[in-house]
Scaffold this active site. Structure first.
Site, PDB file in Angstrom:
ATOM      1  N   SER A 139       0.829  -1.214   0.000  1.00  0.00           N
ATOM      2  CA  SER A 139       0.000   0.000   0.000  1.00  0.00           C
ATOM      3  C   SER A 139       0.862   1.263   0.000  1.00  0.00           C
ATOM      4  O   SER A 139       0.344   2.351  -0.110  1.00  0.00           O
ATOM      5  CB  SER A 139      -0.892  -0.002   1.229  1.00  0.00           C
ATOM      6  OG  SER A 139      -0.076  -0.026   2.378  1.00  0.00           O
ATOM      7  N   HIS A 158      -3.113  -2.831  -5.719  1.00  0.00           N
ATOM      8  CA  HIS A 158      -3.362  -2.366  -4.341  1.00  0.00           C
ATOM      9  C   HIS A 158      -4.857  -2.422  -4.045  1.00  0.00           C
ATOM     10  O   HIS A 158      -5.624  -1.575  -4.504  1.00  0.00           O
ATOM     11  CB  HIS A 158      -2.822  -0.928  -4.160  1.00  0.00           C
ATOM     12  CG  HIS A 158      -3.063  -0.375  -2.796  1.00  0.00           C
ATOM     13  ND1 HIS A 158      -3.205   0.977  -2.568  1.00  0.00           N
ATOM     14  CD2 HIS A 158      -3.229  -0.993  -1.592  1.00  0.00           C
ATOM     15  CE1 HIS A 158      -3.433   1.161  -1.271  1.00  0.00           C
ATOM     16  NE2 HIS A 158      -3.465  -0.006  -0.669  1.00  0.00           N
ATOM     17  N   GLU A 191      -6.085   0.173  -6.925  1.00  0.00           N
ATOM     18  CA  GLU A 191      -5.035   1.005  -7.516  1.00  0.00           C
ATOM     19  C   GLU A 191      -4.096   0.065  -8.273  1.00  0.00           C
ATOM     20  O   GLU A 191      -3.504  -0.836  -7.675  1.00  0.00           O
ATOM     21  CB  GLU A 191      -4.275   1.783  -6.443  1.00  0.00           C
ATOM     22  CG  GLU A 191      -4.984   3.018  -5.922  1.00  0.00           C
ATOM     23  CD  GLU A 191      -4.115   3.810  -4.934  1.00  0.00           C
ATOM     24  OE1 GLU A 191      -4.226   5.053  -4.894  1.00  0.00           O
ATOM     25  OE2 GLU A 191      -3.316   3.179  -4.209  1.00  0.00           O
ATOM     26  N   ASN A 208      -3.370   6.750  -0.411  1.00  0.00           N
ATOM     27  CA  ASN A 208      -2.742   6.844   0.917  1.00  0.00           C
ATOM     28  C   ASN A 208      -1.870   8.085   1.048  1.00  0.00           C
ATOM     29  O   ASN A 208      -1.810   8.714   2.095  1.00  0.00           O
ATOM     30  CB  ASN A 208      -1.938   5.576   1.210  1.00  0.00           C
ATOM     31  CG  ASN A 208      -2.864   4.439   1.591  1.00  0.00           C
ATOM     32  OD1 ASN A 208      -4.056   4.662   1.817  1.00  0.00           O
ATOM     33  ND2 ASN A 208      -2.345   3.228   1.637  1.00  0.00           N
TER      34      ASN A 208
END
Ligand code: T1G
Length: 697
Positions: A411, A432, A444, A482
């Protein structure tokens, strides 16, 4: 007649065919074609009945969404459907694929409807910030009753042809060829001398029921569930008119309410979300005909929560998958976790026992990398540590067959470094997933500097196959989602040091429409996870970059969020409901003193600016670095992965709606008042000064 609508006569039956790929949307040409075809059939003395059928994969899937917000062109759909219903010759709509929105409204204006068994019908307009604007709110209640109509229109969820048949929305089901089924039904009508059956004239389903009570109950439910949403309330008011007003006035009331929705900013945001979700799957620079590798089998390294969730995605898509674990007991635990997770869906009634067994049969547990030698794609989902990743990818490089795709679910770690652990970095890509992986729609797809085009194309295709919203992103710390949420979380925590409470910060964000507050989300994912990432950041940050210290203090006191029952909030045993943490005020006082921050009153508006503008500023940096292809991809990521309200359109769409000059000016103030981390992104500054939008890029 027009090139998208044709009319021909077969015996005494007029066959009207719509052919407007990809989904036979009711653009102006289709509306004109329908109106003139039905008028011609009506006028032709040889015609005794009319069949409406569509070419391609689906019946009419609604109005042409691209026309919304543009000057309306006549005839409007209400006029077309009223004409169809008024016809003196029985008409039959032949439904296949999906009859949605205006498509179902056209079908409801036909006097009879038949559907292929695998079809679906529905009125999803509310998902676009609208309501059925061509009679759906008046005609559907007359067929299924007010209660079911409210459910279908306020949820926007489609129903199966079987259920539609049970409810009387469709008169019969068929399999096989569309036109043959339509002609057979029409000829039967003629043979039985059955004339038009106008839905608008029916009232039997509206009588003898306390419809007002049903409406009141739905209003209360929506006020509780979606207070911020504009169109659901108007959907309810429109359906209410179906039993409080005669059809003519009910249709007028529907038009009024439709107009209110059409001009609401939420409609623009939700239509943006609809189209950009589809746009996100288009990868710049990747040729449409890039070959895609055939993924018939998969493997997952690590049987933890993420690993099992990922494996379930493959099983749900019918792809056999092996979960590799380090020991027999860990393997068995992983298999049990999969069975338990499916078991919860069976309990909720969203999965049958048979489907559970069928999907579990596609998941097997192994403990030896050699067992993965023949799989087409492997996804690593082990602990977020580069040393552990190295061991895994070296083993995969040794055991996996040539041409296998080696993916990482990291991540935030450097995918290029991970790829370099293998002799085939071109076959390495990031996939991801978001927790819980079998539920969250976002994926992702991380493109490494050496990831080959066909591997990227395959990764995007497998994302679609797993029913994910796959968005391509570049390599950086935290990729897109993130990386932005770090800034958002930082500000939420600073606001605690400046005087806010978690309840106030999260309350303001939920009122803004976030599915969950920033601090409750941190407690859910675990403060130790957040702290590990923050400590890694500290190594790279220069002195002028200040970081809040509340998380550090909570972690030092063993309060790691839900997993320890205490974090920013307190959680009773077995409950996920956040309660005030009595130990927090002292921790906040200490943090404020340590930071030399004076605690003061903060407004909800200020909280939204500090948190959402932090997302926007980082989003602008991500765009200028090319980590995201387009601003709308960031919106798609936030709506599908971080609980950002679709009716706000996503952080970048929201910024454009507020005005980049306003956002930029406020961020400059924060930069002066708070510190270096608020330095405006050069792209934001440029666009603001040029009076442009992210959407212009
Ligand atoms: N208008 C215009 N374009 C549409 C469209 C529509 N209604 N539906 C789909 N497209 C485009 C889409 O952008 C994509 O384009 C391509 O078609 C394939 O779509 C008066 C006001 C039908 C279930 O909300 O739910 O009627 O990316 O990738 O996965 O009351 O599309 O290829 O360029 O989604 O097979 C109500 C919306 C409208 C249905 C097919 N109708 N569409 O799914 O393909 S409002 C809807 C869908 C209305 C009236 C009101 C899905 C689908 P591109 P796709 P799919």
């Amino acid at each position: 007649m027009s090139d998208v609508v044709t009319l021909e006569r077969q015996g005494a039956v007029a066959v009207i065919t719509v052919n407007n790929p990809p989904v036979n949307a009711l653009g102006i040409a289709v509306r004109l074609g329908l109106q003139s075809s039905f008028q011609a059939a009506e006028a032709d003395p040889e015609v005794k009945a009319i069949v409406l059928v569509c070419e391609g994969n689906t019946f009419i899937a609604g109005a042409d969404i691209k026309e919304f917000g543009k000057p309306p062109q006549a005839p409007g759909l209400p006029e077309v459907v009223n004409d169809i219903e008024a016809g003196s010759k029985p008409s039959v709509a032949v439904i296949h694929g999906t009859a949605l929105g205006g498509g179902l409204e056209v079908a409801l204006s036909c006097h009879y409807r038949i559907a292929r068994k695998d079809a679906k019908v529905g009125l999803p307009e509310v998902k676009l910030g609208l309501l059925p604007g061509a009679g759906g709110t008046q005609r559907l209640p007359r067929v299924v009753g007010v209660e079911k109509a409210l459910d279908m229109i306020v949820s926007g969820a489609p129903i199966s042809a079987t259920e539609a048949n049970e409810l009387g929305v469709v008169d019969s089901l068929f399999e096989g060829e569309l036109l043959a089924a339509g002609l057979k039904f029409a000829e039967q009508l003629i043979a039985e001398g059955r004339g038009p059956r106008r839905t608008g004239e029916r009232i039997d389903k509206l009588e003898g029921i306390d419809n007002a009570a049903l409406v009141a109950a739905k209003r209360a439910e929506i006020e509780k569930k979606a207070p911020g949403l504009f169109s659901p309330k108007r959907c309810i008011s429109a359906v209410e008119a179906s039993f409080t007003l005669p059809l003519e006035q009910g249709l007028e009331r529907e038009r009024e309410l439709f107009g209110e929705c059409l001009t609401s900013p939420q409609r623009a945001a939700l239509v943006h979300a609809f189209f950009t979700e589809r746009l996100a799957s288009k990868v710049d620079g990747l040729a449409k005909d890039t070959p895609v590798r055939d993924i018939k089998t998969a493997g997952v390294i690590g049987g933890g929560t993420m690993g099992v969730g990922i494996a379930m995605c493959f099983a749900n898509a019918g792809i056999p998958v092996k979960i590799l674990e380090i020991s027999d007991s860990a393997r068995d635990q992983a298999m049990q976790r999969a069975r338990d997770t499916y078991g919860m869906s069976v309990k909720r009634g969203s999965l049958t026992e048979a489907a559970l067994e069928k999907r579990l049969a596609l998941i097997s547990g192994v403990t030896d990398y050699a067992d993965l030698a023949d799989v087409d794609l492997v996804i690593e989902a082990v602990f977020e540590d580069m040393g552990v990743k190295q061991k895994v990818f070296e083993a995969l490089d040794t055991h996996c067959k040539p041409g296998a795709i080696l993916a990482s679910n990291t991540s935030s770690l450097d995918l290029n470094q991970i790829a370099a652990f293998t002799k085939r970095p071109g076959d390495v890509v990031g996939l991801h997933f978001f927790s819980p992986a079998n539920v969250m729609r976002l994926l992702e797809v991380v493109r490494g500097e050496k990831t080959s085009d066909d591997v990227l194309a395959t990764a995007m295709a497998i994302g679609k196959k797993l029913k994910k919203v796959a968005v391509p992103v570049g390599v950086c710390d935290g990729f897109v989602g993130n990386r932005m949420v770090f800034q958002y979380g930082r500000e939420a925590e600073f606001l605690l040091e400046e005087g806010a409470t978690p309840e106030q910060v999260d309350g303001a964000l939920r009122k803004f429409g976030m599915a969950m507050g920033a601090l409750a989300m941190r407690d859910l994912s675990g403060l130790d996870i957040g702290l590990a990432i923050r400590n890694r950041q500290r190594e790279t940050l220069t002195a002028e970059f200040k970081l809040p210290t509340v998380t550090d203090k909570l972690a030092a006191a063993g309060m790691l969020g839900q997993k320890t029952g205490k974090g920013f909030y307190l959680y009773e045993k077995g409950s996920r409901t956040p309660q005030p943490n009595p130990e927090l005020p002292a921790i906040l006082d200490a943090a404020s003193k340590e930071q030399g921050t004076e605690r003061r009153e903060l407004s909800d508006e200020y909280i939204i600016e500090r948190t959402i503008y932090a997302l926007i500023n980082e989003g602008a940096k991500i765009l200028e670095e090319g980590i995201a292809q387009r601003a709308s991809d960031i919106d798609v990521i936030y709506i599908n992965g971080y609980g950002f309200p679709a009716y706000q359109g996503g952080p970048m769409f929201y910024a454009d709606a507020v005005g980049l000059d306003t956002v930029y000016a406020r961020i400059r103030e924060f930069h002066e008042q708070l510190g270096a981390w608020w330095k405006p992104a050069p792209l934001l500054e440029k666009l603001a000064k040029e009076g442009r939008k992210f959407a212009d890029l």
